[in-house]
Design a protein around this motif. Structure first.
Motif, mmCIF file in Angstrom:
data_model
loop_
_atom_site.group_PDB
_atom_site.id
_atom_site.type_symbol
_atom_site.label_atom_id
_atom_site.label_comp_id
_atom_site.label_asym_id
_atom_site.label_seq_id
_atom_site.Cartn_x
_atom_site.Cartn_y
_atom_site.Cartn_z
ATOM 1 N N GLY A 179 -5.256 32.394 5.524
ATOM 2 C CA GLY A 179 -4.438 32.992 4.914
ATOM 3 C C GLY A 179 -4.635 34.055 3.902
ATOM 4 N N VAL A 180 -6.065 34.237 3.590
ATOM 5 C CA VAL A 180 -6.402 34.968 2.528
ATOM 6 C C VAL A 180 -6.966 36.455 3.027
ATOM 7 C CG1 VAL A 180 -8.213 35.509 0.742
ATOM 8 C CG2 VAL A 180 -7.624 33.227 1.383
ATOM 9 N N PRO A 181 -6.238 37.512 2.433
ATOM 10 C CA PRO A 181 -6.680 39.040 3.245
ATOM 11 C C PRO A 181 -8.130 39.169 3.315
ATOM 12 C CG PRO A 181 -5.111 39.001 1.436
ATOM 13 C CD PRO A 181 -5.686 37.635 1.433
ATOM 14 N N ALA A 182 -8.738 39.696 4.302
ATOM 15 C CA ALA A 182 -10.142 39.835 4.243
ATOM 16 C C ALA A 182 -10.777 40.649 3.223
ATOM 17 C CB ALA A 182 -10.461 40.776 5.842
ATOM 18 N N ASP A 183 -10.027 41.289 2.721
ATOM 19 C CA ASP A 183 -10.829 42.030 1.611
ATOM 20 C C ASP A 183 -10.922 41.178 0.205
ATOM 21 O OD1 ASP A 183 -8.073 42.427 0.746
ATOM 22 O OD2 ASP A 183 -8.564 44.606 0.602
ATOM 23 N N ARG A 184 -10.508 39.905 0.431
ATOM 24 C CA ARG A 184 -10.173 39.126 -0.599
ATOM 25 C C ARG A 184 -11.155 37.763 -0.560
ATOM 26 N NH1 ARG A 184 -9.227 41.807 -5.029
ATOM 27 N NH2 ARG A 184 -8.848 39.785 -6.076
ATOM 28 N N LEU A 185 -11.742 37.901 0.741
ATOM 29 C CA LEU A 185 -12.872 36.721 1.022
ATOM 30 C C LEU A 185 -14.301 37.214 0.842
ATOM 31 C CD1 LEU A 185 -11.069 35.840 4.423
ATOM 32 C CD2 LEU A 185 -11.482 34.110 2.512
ATOM 33 N N LEU A 186 -14.933 36.245 -0.041
ATOM 34 C CA LEU A 186 -16.184 36.681 -0.278
ATOM 35 C C LEU A 186 -17.229 35.653 0.317
ATOM 36 C CD1 LEU A 186 -19.015 37.814 -1.994
ATOM 37 C CD2 LEU A 186 -18.067 36.107 -3.834
ATOM 38 N N PHE A 187 -18.247 36.105 1.292
ATOM 39 C CA PHE A 187 -19.099 35.271 1.955
ATOM 40 C C PHE A 187 -20.463 35.367 1.389
ATOM 41 C CE2 PHE A 187 -21.896 34.755 5.964
ATOM 42 C CZ PHE A 187 -21.545 33.380 6.201
ATOM 43 N N LEU A 188 -20.961 34.110 1.219
ATOM 44 C CA LEU A 188 -22.228 33.921 0.574
ATOM 45 C C LEU A 188 -23.459 33.566 1.871
ATOM 46 C CD1 LEU A 188 -21.437 32.577 -2.883
ATOM 47 C CD2 LEU A 188 -21.704 34.835 -2.337
ATOM 48 N N SER A 189 -24.255 34.056 2.160
ATOM 49 C CA SER A 189 -25.278 33.658 2.992
ATOM 50 C C SER A 189 -26.575 34.170 2.893
ATOM 51 C CB SER A 189 -24.842 34.085 4.338
ATOM 52 O OG SER A 189 -25.816 33.507 5.414
ATOM 53 N N ASP A 190 -27.776 33.481 3.290
ATOM 54 C CA ASP A 190 -29.088 33.959 3.238
ATOM 55 C C ASP A 190 -29.373 34.873 4.391
ATOM 56 O OD1 ASP A 190 -28.840 31.742 4.841
ATOM 57 O OD2 ASP A 190 -31.144 31.554 4.889
ATOM 58 N N ALA A 200 -18.367 43.531 8.763
ATOM 59 C CA ALA A 200 -17.466 44.174 9.850
ATOM 60 C C ALA A 200 -16.141 43.629 10.105
ATOM 61 C CB ALA A 200 -18.327 44.124 11.118
ATOM 62 N N ALA A 201 -15.892 42.437 9.443
ATOM 63 C CA ALA A 201 -14.636 42.086 9.626
ATOM 64 C C ALA A 201 -13.624 42.180 8.227
ATOM 65 C CB ALA A 201 -14.439 40.404 9.753
ATOM 66 N N GLY A 202 -14.156 42.840 7.471
ATOM 67 C CA GLY A 202 -13.879 43.443 6.229
ATOM 68 C C GLY A 202 -13.812 42.571 5.102
ATOM 69 N N TRP A 203 -14.626 41.647 5.229
ATOM 70 C CA TRP A 203 -15.040 40.806 3.988
ATOM 71 C C TRP A 203 -15.968 41.392 2.872
ATOM 72 C CZ3 TRP A 203 -15.716 34.879 5.121
ATOM 73 C CH2 TRP A 203 -14.612 34.419 6.224
ATOM 74 N N ARG A 204 -15.956 40.778 1.701
ATOM 75 C CA ARG A 204 -16.947 41.044 0.587
ATOM 76 C C ARG A 204 -18.025 40.154 0.893
ATOM 77 N NH1 ARG A 204 -14.085 43.694 -3.448
ATOM 78 N NH2 ARG A 204 -12.107 44.548 -2.677
ATOM 79 N N THR A 205 -19.208 40.429 0.390
ATOM 80 C CA THR A 205 -20.463 39.703 1.157
ATOM 81 C C THR A 205 -21.373 39.894 0.018
ATOM 82 O OG1 THR A 205 -21.575 41.615 2.005
ATOM 83 C CG2 THR A 205 -20.366 39.981 3.493
ATOM 84 N N VAL A 206 -22.277 38.858 -0.364
ATOM 85 C CA VAL A 206 -23.451 38.685 -1.099
ATOM 86 C C VAL A 206 -24.711 37.952 -0.599
ATOM 87 C CG1 VAL A 206 -24.565 37.692 -3.327
ATOM 88 C CG2 VAL A 206 -22.030 38.861 -3.347
ATOM 89 N N GLY A 207 -25.677 38.660 -0.363
ATOM 90 C CA GLY A 207 -26.761 37.918 0.258
ATOM 91 C C GLY A 207 -27.571 37.153 -0.876
ATOM 92 N N VAL A 208 -27.667 35.760 -0.524
ATOM 93 C CA VAL A 208 -28.401 34.857 -1.417
ATOM 94 C C VAL A 208 -29.888 34.708 -1.192
ATOM 95 C CG1 VAL A 208 -28.350 32.583 -2.416
ATOM 96 C CG2 VAL A 208 -26.175 33.574 -1.947
ATOM 97 N N ARG A 209 -30.557 35.012 -1.989
ATOM 98 C CA ARG A 209 -31.999 35.368 -1.637
ATOM 99 C C ARG A 209 -32.800 34.366 -2.553
ATOM 100 N NH1 ARG A 209 -34.915 40.282 -2.052
ATOM 101 N NH2 ARG A 209 -35.964 39.589 -0.451
ATOM 102 N N ARG A 210 -33.211 33.242 -2.062
ATOM 103 C CA ARG A 210 -34.169 32.198 -2.567
ATOM 104 C C ARG A 210 -35.574 32.296 -1.892
ATOM 105 N NH1 ARG A 210 -30.564 29.071 -5.566
ATOM 106 N NH2 ARG A 210 -28.397 28.864 -4.586
ATOM 107 N N PRO A 211 -36.556 32.579 -3.078
ATOM 108 C CA PRO A 211 -38.007 32.665 -2.468
ATOM 109 C C PRO A 211 -38.176 31.213 -1.560
ATOM 110 C CG PRO A 211 -37.898 33.269 -4.778
ATOM 111 C CD PRO A 211 -36.518 32.753 -4.333
ATOM 112 N N GLY A 212 -38.992 31.349 -0.706
ATOM 113 C CA GLY A 212 -39.454 30.127 0.101
ATOM 114 C C GLY A 212 -38.393 29.994 1.316
#
Length: 239
Positions: A179-190, A200-212
């Motif tokens: 029930g959260v609007p797409a533009d108010r959802l943040l996805f964290l993934s590597d 592409a679905a309208g979400w906010r995104t942050v790439g989590v980059r961990r060495p190794g």
């Protein structure tokens, strides 16, 4: 620059994002190998186990495959790191048992749990979306060294109840379910492919980059990026 994202909810990937892929591969995978045979024989009559076994037979085109043959298939899929739903279901059951017995304790990067607690305290809803089954996610978050983290989480999604992680439609399903609007959802993934699908679905995104981690060298594919969770600032609407 550390990302500052306006969002009402954060959706978390697990492997490579909240937790080390190496722990899953080096600890959880061998544990499931050691327990598949017992699960397939001792619990074959349970509906969830029976459905998963039927799913293996269907995917392999072997309708008469017995427990020994199914175990061999599961181990081959583990070697391939195949994201097959029956494998994830059976892994989840094995791991749930292992966490409950105290054989296993879930791994989280040191920066993750403080950030999750702070976001939750600030009113940001937290969800999980992993290729691991919902049962495995539930066991994972309830068995952290830092204590039971499940009360922080508002919902769990996997490839069964949401769909494949690199398809935008899966993220649309999650948005509808939360029930959260797409533009108010943040996805964290590597994984850049997952971040692309979420965007592409309208979400906010942050790439989590961990060495190794396996996808570290790929970069964030044009997404905002962070090395740790404490670099990410999440701001709710109206705050």
């Amino acid at each position: 620059m550390s990302p500052r994202i306006e969002a009402d909810a954060v959706v978390l990937d697990i492997e490579g994002t909240t937790s080390a892929t190496g722990f899953v591969v080096d600890v959880l995978y061998p544990y499931s190998r050691s327990r598949f045979a017992a699960l397939l024989t001792e619990r074959a009559g349970e509906p969830e186990v029976a459905r998963a076994m039927a799913g293996v037979r269907e995917l392999t085109g072997e309708p008469d495959a017995d427990a020994v043959r199914i175990e061999k298939t599961l181990n081959a899929w583990l070697d391939e790191d195949r994201k097959a739903a029956p494998l994830k279901t059976l892994q989840g059951l094995v791991w749930s048992e292992g966490f409950a017995r105290g054989d296993l304790v879930a791994h989280f990067y040191a920066d993750v749990v403080p950030a999750l607690r702070a976001w939750h305290a600030a009113g940001v809803r937290l969800y999980v979306y992993s290729s691991g089954s919902v049962a495995a996610q539930r066991a994972w978050f309830s068995s952290a060294l830092e204590g039971d983290l499940l009360p922080l989480v508002s919902g769990l999604y996997d490839t069964e109840n949401a769909g494949p992680k690199q398809e935008p439609e899966s993220y649309r399903r999650i948005a509808a379910a939360t029930g959260v609007p797409a533009d108010r959802l943040l996805f964290l993934s590597d994984r850049p492919g997952e971040l692309d699908a979420a965007r592409a679905a309208g979400w906010r995104t942050v790439g989590v980059r961990r060495p190794g981690e396996p996808y570290y060298e790929q970069g964030a594919g044009g997404h905002a990026q962070a090395g740790t969770f404490d670099e990410i600032t999440v701001v709710r609407r109206g705050t």
